[in-house]
Scaffold this motif. Structure first.
Motif, PDB file in Angstrom:
ATOM      1  N   ARG A 142       0.845  -1.201   0.000  1.00 40.51           N
ATOM      2  CA  ARG A 142       0.000   0.000   0.000  1.00 40.51           C
ATOM      3  C   ARG A 142       0.875   1.242   0.000  1.00 40.51           C
ATOM      4  NH1 ARG A 142      -5.653   0.148   2.176  1.00 40.51           N
ATOM      5  NH2 ARG A 142      -6.255  -2.033   2.296  1.00 40.51           N
ATOM      6  N   VAL A 143       0.390   2.301  -0.607  1.00 42.05           N
ATOM      7  CA  VAL A 143       1.143   3.558  -0.635  1.00 42.05           C
ATOM      8  C   VAL A 143       0.763   4.348   0.616  1.00 42.05           C
ATOM      9  CG1 VAL A 143       1.603   5.673  -1.938  1.00 42.05           C
ATOM     10  CG2 VAL A 143       1.214   3.513  -3.149  1.00 42.05           C
ATOM     11  N   PHE A 144       1.549   4.172   1.690  1.00 47.00           N
ATOM     12  CA  PHE A 144       1.241   4.829   2.961  1.00 47.00           C
ATOM     13  C   PHE A 144       1.873   6.218   3.060  1.00 47.00           C
ATOM     14  CE2 PHE A 144       0.729   0.408   4.818  1.00 47.00           C
ATOM     15  CZ  PHE A 144      -0.623   0.540   5.061  1.00 47.00           C
ATOM     16  N   GLU A 145       3.118   6.337   2.654  1.00 48.95           N
ATOM     17  CA  GLU A 145       3.855   7.588   2.912  1.00 48.95           C
ATOM     18  C   GLU A 145       4.201   8.357   1.645  1.00 48.95           C
ATOM     19  OE1 GLU A 145       7.288   6.669   5.294  1.00 48.95           O
ATOM     20  OE2 GLU A 145       6.102   5.775   6.897  1.00 48.95           O
ATOM     21  N   GLY A 146       4.516   7.660   0.575  1.00 41.99           N
ATOM     22  CA  GLY A 146       4.914   8.335  -0.655  1.00 41.99           C
ATOM     23  C   GLY A 146       3.709   8.636  -1.517  1.00 41.99           C
ATOM     24  N   THR A 147       3.980   8.986  -2.772  1.00 44.65           N
ATOM     25  CA  THR A 147       2.907   9.241  -3.727  1.00 44.65           C
ATOM     26  C   THR A 147       2.791   8.053  -4.672  1.00 44.65           C
ATOM     27  OG1 THR A 147       4.403  10.234  -5.349  1.00 44.65           O
ATOM     28  CG2 THR A 147       3.448  11.705  -3.680  1.00 44.65           C
ATOM     29  N   HIS A 148       1.644   7.992  -5.365  1.00 47.78           N
ATOM     30  CA  HIS A 148       1.470   6.925  -6.348  1.00 47.78           C
ATOM     31  C   HIS A 148       2.518   7.028  -7.448  1.00 47.78           C
ATOM     32  CE1 HIS A 148      -2.532   6.612  -4.414  1.00 47.78           C
ATOM     33  NE2 HIS A 148      -2.355   5.334  -4.677  1.00 47.78           N
ATOM     34  N   ALA A 149       2.852   8.262  -7.857  1.00 42.93           N
ATOM     35  CA  ALA A 149       3.861   8.433  -8.911  1.00 42.93           C
ATOM     36  C   ALA A 149       5.217   7.897  -8.449  1.00 42.93           C
ATOM     37  CB  ALA A 149       3.972   9.913  -9.279  1.00 42.93           C
ATOM     38  N   GLN A 150       5.515   8.136  -7.175  1.00 39.38           N
ATOM     39  CA  GLN A 150       6.783   7.657  -6.612  1.00 39.38           C
ATOM     40  C   GLN A 150       6.811   6.120  -6.569  1.00 39.38           C
ATOM     41  OE1 GLN A 150       7.154   8.892  -2.523  1.00 39.38           O
ATOM     42  NE2 GLN A 150       9.324   9.345  -2.776  1.00 39.38           N
ATOM     43  N   MET A 151       5.692   5.525  -6.157  1.00 39.56           N
ATOM     44  CA  MET A 151       5.629   4.062  -6.100  1.00 39.56           C
ATOM     45  C   MET A 151       5.756   3.472  -7.501  1.00 39.56           C
ATOM     46  SD  MET A 151       5.436   1.511  -4.013  1.00 39.56           S
ATOM     47  CE  MET A 151       4.533   0.165  -3.255  1.00 39.56           C
ATOM     48  N   TRP A 152       5.128   4.102  -8.482  1.00 43.79           N
ATOM     49  CA  TRP A 152       5.229   3.616  -9.859  1.00 43.79           C
ATOM     50  C   TRP A 152       6.685   3.675 -10.338  1.00 43.79           C
ATOM     51  CZ3 TRP A 152       3.856   0.621 -13.467  1.00 43.79           C
ATOM     52  CH2 TRP A 152       4.220   0.852 -14.807  1.00 43.79           C
ATOM     53  N   GLN A 153       7.374   4.769  -9.993  1.00 48.35           N
ATOM     54  CA  GLN A 153       8.799   4.880 -10.344  1.00 48.35           C
ATOM     55  C   GLN A 153       9.620   3.790  -9.678  1.00 48.35           C
ATOM     56  OE1 GLN A 153      10.608   8.614  -9.410  1.00 48.35           O
ATOM     57  NE2 GLN A 153       9.912   9.570 -11.316  1.00 48.35           N
ATOM     58  N   SER A 154       9.327   3.536  -8.424  1.00 47.17           N
ATOM     59  CA  SER A 154      10.067   2.503  -7.692  1.00 47.17           C
ATOM     60  C   SER A 154       9.849   1.135  -8.329  1.00 47.17           C
ATOM     61  CB  SER A 154       9.622   2.481  -6.226  1.00 47.17           C
ATOM     62  OG  SER A 154       9.958   3.701  -5.590  1.00 47.17           O
ATOM     63  N   LEU A 155       8.602   0.823  -8.641  1.00 47.29           N
ATOM     64  CA  LEU A 155       8.309  -0.478  -9.260  1.00 47.29           C
ATOM     65  C   LEU A 155       8.948  -0.567 -10.643  1.00 47.29           C
ATOM     66  CD1 LEU A 155       4.570  -1.069  -8.262  1.00 47.29           C
ATOM     67  CD2 LEU A 155       6.633  -1.953  -7.165  1.00 47.29           C
ATOM     68  N   SER A 156       9.007   0.561 -11.345  1.00 44.71           N
ATOM     69  CA  SER A 156       9.610   0.557 -12.683  1.00 44.71           C
ATOM     70  C   SER A 156      11.103   0.245 -12.610  1.00 44.71           C
ATOM     71  CB  SER A 156       9.373   1.896 -13.374  1.00 44.71           C
ATOM     72  OG  SER A 156       7.980   2.126 -13.527  1.00 44.71           O
ATOM     73  N   LYS A 157      11.761   0.724 -11.550  1.00 46.04           N
ATOM     74  CA  LYS A 157      13.184   0.390 -11.372  1.00 46.04           C
ATOM     75  C   LYS A 157      13.350  -1.122 -11.183  1.00 46.04           C
ATOM     76  CE  LYS A 157      14.119   4.362  -8.502  1.00 46.04           C
ATOM     77  NZ  LYS A 157      14.651   4.766  -7.189  1.00 46.04           N
ATOM     78  N   LEU A 158      12.476  -1.707 -10.396  1.00 43.67           N
ATOM     79  CA  LEU A 158      12.577  -3.151 -10.143  1.00 43.67           C
ATOM     80  C   LEU A 158      12.251  -3.932 -11.410  1.00 43.67           C
ATOM     81  CD1 LEU A 158      10.916  -3.168  -6.609  1.00 43.67           C
ATOM     82  CD2 LEU A 158      13.353  -3.474  -7.124  1.00 43.67           C
ATOM     83  N   ALA A 159      11.250  -3.467 -12.161  1.00 46.88           N
ATOM     84  CA  ALA A 159      10.851  -4.159 -13.397  1.00 46.88           C
ATOM     85  C   ALA A 159      11.970  -4.153 -14.423  1.00 46.88           C
ATOM     86  CB  ALA A 159       9.602  -3.495 -13.977  1.00 46.88           C
TER      87      ALA A 159
END
Ligand code: ZN
Ligand code: FE
Length: 255
Positions: A142-159
Motif C-alpha cells: 500500500r502507498v502509505f507515505e509516498g505518492t502513487h507516482a513515486q511508487m510507480w517509479q520505484s516499481l519501474s526500477k525493479l521491473a
C-alpha cells in the motif's frame, strides 16, 4: 557460487530471508519480523550472521532485531532516510550504495512509496532482489507515505532488473493479490495459469514467495500499468502509466 537463499516464514504472513555465501561463511539476514524463527533457521544450518539488512521501518520488518542482534553481533544496515525511526544502524545507505556480502556486490535501490526511505537490495551475480513491501508476488505494498507516482517509479526500477531475477518479497499475500489481478486483466492467459499454480501451492500450504521477475512482469497488474490493454479495461486509454497505476492501487485498497 551464488548466494544460497533461505526463506524464513515469520509471524502470520511475513517472510525474512537468509543469504549465505558458502565460501566465506558470511550470512546476511533481510528483515527481522521476529527473532525465534530466524534464530532457529540459523542454528539448523550452523550459520551465524555477518549482516542484517533492513528494508523499512514497519514493526513487522524490525520487531525481532534487538533479540537477533544480541545473539549475532552482525553489521546492521538500513536506509539513511529511516535512521531516525530504525534501531541504531552500523551503516546508513542510500540509492546506488554497494554492499559486499561474501564478496558479492549488493546494490541499494530506493523503492519509496509504501514508506519514504524503503530500500530494496539487489545482488546481481546471484540474480536475487529483496523487495519487502515494494514489489510483492502479484502485488505491491500500500502507498502509505509516498505518492502513487513515486511508487510507480520505484516499481519501474525493479521491473527493469534482469527478467530471471528472483524476487524475495515480504508477505504471503499472493492468493488475495491473484483474485484482485483477475479483476484488472481477466483475459491474460499467463495470469490465469499463474492463479491456478498459486491456488495449488496454497492448498498444500506451500509458499508462493519468492517469485521470478519475468513472471511478475507478465502477471502482476501493478507492473503492467503501462499496458494499453489494462488502460483500456479501466477506461483510461491514453492516460500516463502512473495514473493507471494509481487507479489500480486505489481499486486494490478497496478490494
Ligand atoms: Zn511495511
Ligand atoms: Fe510488511
Amino acid at each position: 557460487m551464488p548466494l544460497e537463499i533461505v526463506t524464513v516464514p515469520c509471524l502470520s504472513d511475513n517472510y525474512a530471508f537468509l543469504a549465505h555465501d558458502a565460501a566465506s561463511g558470511e550470512t546476511a539476514l533481510v528483515d527481522v519480523p521476529e527473532a525465534a524463527p530466524v534464530l532457529a533457521a540459523l542454528e539448523a544450518r550452523g550459520w551465524s550472521l555477518s549482516h542484517i539488512l533492513i528494508t523499512h521501518h514497519h514493526w513487522d520488518h524490525i520487531g525481532g532485531l534487538d533479540e537477533v542482534r544480541a545473539a549475532h553481533p552482525a553489521r546492521v544496515i538500513g536506509a539513511q532516510a529511516d535512521q531516525g525511526r530504525l534501531p541504531s544502524l552500523d551503516q546508513a545507505v542510500t540509492e546506488g550504495d554497494v554492499l559486499t556480502i561474501g564478496g558479492e556486490p549488493v546494490h541499494v535501490i530506493d523503492v519509496s512509496g509504501h514508506t519514504v526511505g524503503h530500500v530494496a537490495y539487489h545482488a546481481p551475480a546471484s540474480q536475487v532482489v529483496f523487495t519487502a513491501d515494494s514489489l510483492m508476488a502479484m502485488g505491491c505494498g500500500r502507498v502509505f507515505e509516498g505518492t502513487h507516482a513515486q511508487m510507480w517509479q520505484s516499481l519501474s526500477k525493479l521491473a527493469a532488473l534482469p527478467a530471471e531475477t528472483l524476487v524475495c518479497s515480504g508477505h504471503e499475500y499472493t492468493a488475495s493479490n491473484a483474485r484482485f489481478a483477475l479483476t484488472i486483466e481477466p483475459d491474460n492467459p499467463d495470469l490465469i495459469s499463474r492463479v491456478a499454480d498459486i491456488d495449488a501451492a496454497r492448498a498444500v500450504g506451500q509458499p508462493t514467495v519468492p517469485s521470478l521477475l519475468s513472471l511478475e512482469c507478465a502477471t502482476n497488474p501493478f507492473l503492467r500499468a503501462a499496458d494499453p490493454g489494462i488502460a483500456h479495461n479501466l477506461n483510461l486509454s491514453g492516460a500516463p502509466a502512473e495514473d493507471v497505476f494509481a487507479e489500480i492501487r486505489r481499486r486494490k485498497d478497496n478490494f
